[in-house]
Design an enzyme around this catalytic site. Structure first.
Site, PDB file in Angstrom:
ATOM      1  CG  ASN A 202       4.213  -4.288   2.759  1.00  0.00           C
ATOM      2  OD1 ASN A 202       3.805  -3.140   2.877  1.00  0.00           O
ATOM      3  ND2 ASN A 202       3.399  -5.311   2.568  1.00  0.00           N
TER       4      ASN A 202
ATOM      5  CG  HIS B  54      -2.069  -0.831   1.244  1.00  0.00           C
ATOM      6  ND1 HIS B  54      -1.975  -2.204   1.285  1.00  0.00           N
ATOM      7  CD2 HIS B  54      -3.401  -0.534   1.207  1.00  0.00           C
ATOM      8  CE1 HIS B  54      -3.196  -2.717   1.289  1.00  0.00           C
ATOM      9  NE2 HIS B  54      -4.080  -1.733   1.234  1.00  0.00           N
TER      10      HIS B  54
END
Length: 290
Positions: A188, A158
């Site tokens: 991440n 994201h």
């Protein structure tokens, strides 16, 4: 018109704001959450269901419907983005995406955060329902299959975090692949997740709106994944601008297992990346207490 061009690598992508004020300057090498992404807990939704997540205005390739997400309500002027990057302006409820149909990734994702919004986001259920953005032509977008079976493995990382989403619809929109870049799993789920958390902590204490610019950097030697040749960033950036105090600072980290460095000031960010994302906006200082 103010214009600064910093050459980084082989080519430069220059983004200017509408009117006389420069908004951004991006240099690319070639036309050059908790992030617990467990495949068994992830799914997808149909393109029809995905399209229903967006208003009629959000289905238009324009920042007109989300200008308020940018500092000074001055969106990036899409007419200044090189045609080679095949750019699209995409609005969502909680973030705006400057998207490239060449890299099949966002180039910049912009959010406006504040304490009230993040209070609403607290406890919002994470959906994990990923989907290709139905507003992007198939020839210019990533597909779920591009991220599967990669060696080494990559996460769908994201750029606007799911944890920033204040409503169920905003949460669902955050799982569009137009909000994702191929990201190292450890980066991440651990390092970048900590960066996102630190930014939220600051925004909750800020006196007003905090604008956050997030995106990938593609240095020499970047790779691609999948049949659609989705570009894999070599680095990631997150620039924070506190509209009340006029302070700005940034994180720039390799897309790899690494450690978080102390945030850099805005001038160092521009020098390191070639991105002048704030243009002529006043910057009076750097980060204080995170």
């Amino acid at each position: 018109m103010y214009l600064r061009k910093v050459a980084v690598g082989l080519t430069a992508l220059v983004l200017l704001s509408s009117g006389a004020e420069a908004r951004s300057l991006l240099d690319f090498i070639k036309p050059t959450t908790p992030h617990q992404e467990n495949a068994s807990h992830s799914g997808s939704i149909s393109q029809t269901a995905a399209l229903d997540l967006y208003s009629n205005q959000q289905k238009q390739a324009s920042f007109d419907g989300c200008a308020d997400l940018f500092p000074g309500a001055k969106p990036i002027n899409m007419a200044t983005v090189p045609v080679s990057m095949k750019p699209l302006a995409l609005c969502s409820d909680n973030f705006a995406v400057l998207y490239s149909q060449t890299s099949k990734t966002p180039l910049v994702v912009v959010e406006r955060l504040n304490a009230a919004q993040l209070q609403d986001a607290k406890g919002e259920e994470r959906t994990n329902q990923f989907y290709p953005d139905p507003r992007v032509p198939k020839s210019g977008r990533a597909e779920l299959s591009d991220y599967r079976g990669q060696s080494p493995a990559v996460d769908r990382g994201h750029q606007s975090p799911a944890a920033d989403a204040p409503t169920p619809n905003a949460m669902a929109q955050s799982f569009s692949l137009s909000n994702m870049v191929p990201q190292d799993p450890t980066n991440n789920r651990k390092i970048w997740s900590k960066v996102e958390s630190d930014v939220r902590k600051f925004a909750k204490r800020a006196d007003g709106n905090v604008f956050v610019f997030t995106g990938p950097l593609f240095d020499s030697g970047y790779t691609t994944i999948g049949d659609n040749k989705v570009w894999v960033p070599t680095r990631l950036f997150k620039l924070v601008y506190d509209a009340s105090s006029k302070r700005a600072w940034a994180y720039v980290l390799p897309n790899a297992e690494t450690r978080i460095e102390k945030p850099m000031d805005y001038d160092a960010f521009v020098k390191s990346t070639g991105l002048n994302l704030l243009g002529n906006l006043p910057v009076t200082g750097s980060v204080g207490r995170i």
